[in-house]
Design an enzyme around this catalytic site. Structure first.
Site, PDB file in Angstrom:
ATOM      1  CE1 TYR A 271      -2.944   3.142   0.665  1.00  0.00           C
ATOM      2  CE2 TYR A 271      -3.292   2.387   2.920  1.00  0.00           C
ATOM      3  CZ  TYR A 271      -3.541   3.298   1.910  1.00  0.00           C
ATOM      4  OH  TYR A 271      -4.371   4.349   2.146  1.00  0.00           O
TER       5      TYR A 271
ATOM      6  CE  LYS B 259      -5.843   2.003  -0.692  1.00  0.00           C
ATOM      7  NZ  LYS B 259      -6.366   2.092   0.694  1.00  0.00           N
TER       8      LYS B 259
END
Length: 294
Positions: A136, A164
Site C-alpha cells: 500500500y 494499492k
C-alpha cells in the site's frame, strides 16, 4: 488466494457514542456490502481509523470481520505499521484467524530509504508470505514513497501479490501495469482516478466511496475491468462529486458523516479526528443527493 478483482471497500470502523468499537454495526455493514455486491472488504486501514484503535481492537476487528463474513466475501486485513515487527505480528494474527490477504502500508513517519522499504516488506513476506501481501503506497500520508522500481523488485518475492497505488498518478500506474509480472495485481487507492487505472489494466479499486455507494462502485469496477468505458464513465460521472467531497476534510471524517446521514452507522470518530464542519456537511450532502443516494 484466488485473485481479488473489483470493488474493495476500505471499510470504516463503526463506533458507539462513547468511542468504543460497535461490533454489531460492523457485522451489519459486512452483510450489507455482501448484498450490494462489494467484491472484497478491507478492514482496519486508514479509513478504518487504524492509527487510533488499540492493538487488541485492531485484532478483534479482523477476527470479527473474518468470522462474520464466513467465506462469503474475501477479507483484506490491514496489518501495516512503521515497525516491521509489529506489522509481522498483526499479519500472523490475521493469518491465524483466517483473513484472505493482508494490506501492508509503507512505513510512516520514520522515512525509510528504498532499500529500507524493500527489506521491510521482504521480512514480512518471509515471515507471513503464506497470507498474500498487497503493498500500500500512499505517500500523501506516509511521506515515504514506494517507487515503481522498488515495487517491481518486491513483486518478485513469493507472497507479494499486488499493490494499492494511491498516488493518483496514472502514468506511474501504467508503468507498473506494463512492467509487472503476471501474478502481480495493481489496484487503485484513489477513487477519482480509479476508473482510468482499471481501464488501463488495473484489477480493482480500494475505495472510500464504496462505503456509501457499494453497488455503484461494484458496477463501475466490473465495467472498467471489462473495458466497457462507456458504462464505467457513466457511473464515474454520477459518483464524481462524492469522490471529491469525501475528501473535503481528512478521510474518514467526511465518509463517517455521510454514512451517519444515510443511517448506516454513527458519526463518532476518535481524536485527533473531529466531526465534519458545517460548511463541509453541506458539500457532502449535495454530493450524496447528486449521486442519487438521498
Amino acid at each position: 488466494m484466488k485473485p481479488i478483482t473489483g470493488s474493495i471497500v476500505a471499510l470504516v470502523t463503526p463506533m458507539h457514542d462513547d468511542g468504543s468499537v460497535d461490533y454489531d454495526t460492523l457485522r451489519r455493514l459486512i452483510d450489507w456490502h455482501i448484498e450490494q455486491g462489494t467484491d472484497c472488504i478491507g478492514v482496519v486501514g486508514t479509513t478504518g481509523e487504524s492509527p487510533t484503535v488499540t492493538v487488541e481492537e485492531h485484532c478483534e476487528i479482523i477476527r470479527v470481520a473474518v468470522q462474520h463474513a464466513a467465506g462469503r466475501v474475501p477479507i483484506m486485513a490491514g496489518c501495516g505499521g512503521n515497525s516491521t515487527r509489529e506489522a509481522i505480528a498483526l499479519a500472523e494474527y490475521a493469518r491465524q484467524v483466517g483473513a484472505d490477504c493482508q494490506l501492508q502500508v509503507v512505513p510512516y513517519y520514520n522515512k525509510p530509504t528504498q532499500e529500507g522499504l524493500y527489506q521491510h516488506f521482504k521480512a514480512i513476506a518471509e515471515a507471513t508470505g503464506d497470507l498474500p501481501i498487497i503493498l500500500y503506497n500512499v505517500p500523501g500520508r506516509t511521506v515515504a514513497d514506494l517507487l515503481p522500481e522498488t515495487a517491481l523488485r518486491l513483486a518478485q518475492i513469493p507472497g507479494i501479490v499486488g499493490i494499492k497505488e494511491a498516488t493518483g498518478n496514472l502514468e506511474r500506474a501504467q508503468w507498473l501495469i506494463r512492467e509487472k509480472p503476471a501474478h502481480f495485481a495493481v489496484y487503485s487507492g484513489d477513487d477519482a482516478t480509479a476508473v482510468a487505472l482499471m481501464l488501463c489494466g488495473g484489477q480493482g479499486n480500494v475505495s472510500v466511496t464504496a462505503n456509501v455507494a457499494p453497488r455503484l462502485m461494484h458496477e463501475l469496477c466490473t465495467a472498467a475491468i471489462a473495458g466497457d468505458a462507456r458504462t464505467a464513465m457513466r457511473i464515474q460521472m454520477q459518483l464524481l462529486p462524492l469522490h471529491k467531497q469525501l475528501f473535503i476534510e481528512a478521510n474518514p471524517i467526511p465518509v463517517k458523516w455521510a454514512m451517519a446521514r444515510l443511517g448506516l452507522c454513527g458519526p463518532t470518530l476518535r481524536l485527533p479526528l473531529t466531526p465534519l464542519s458545517s460548511t463541509a456537511q453541506a458539500a457532502v450532502e449535495s454530493a450524496l443527493r447528486f449521486s442519487g443516494l438521498l
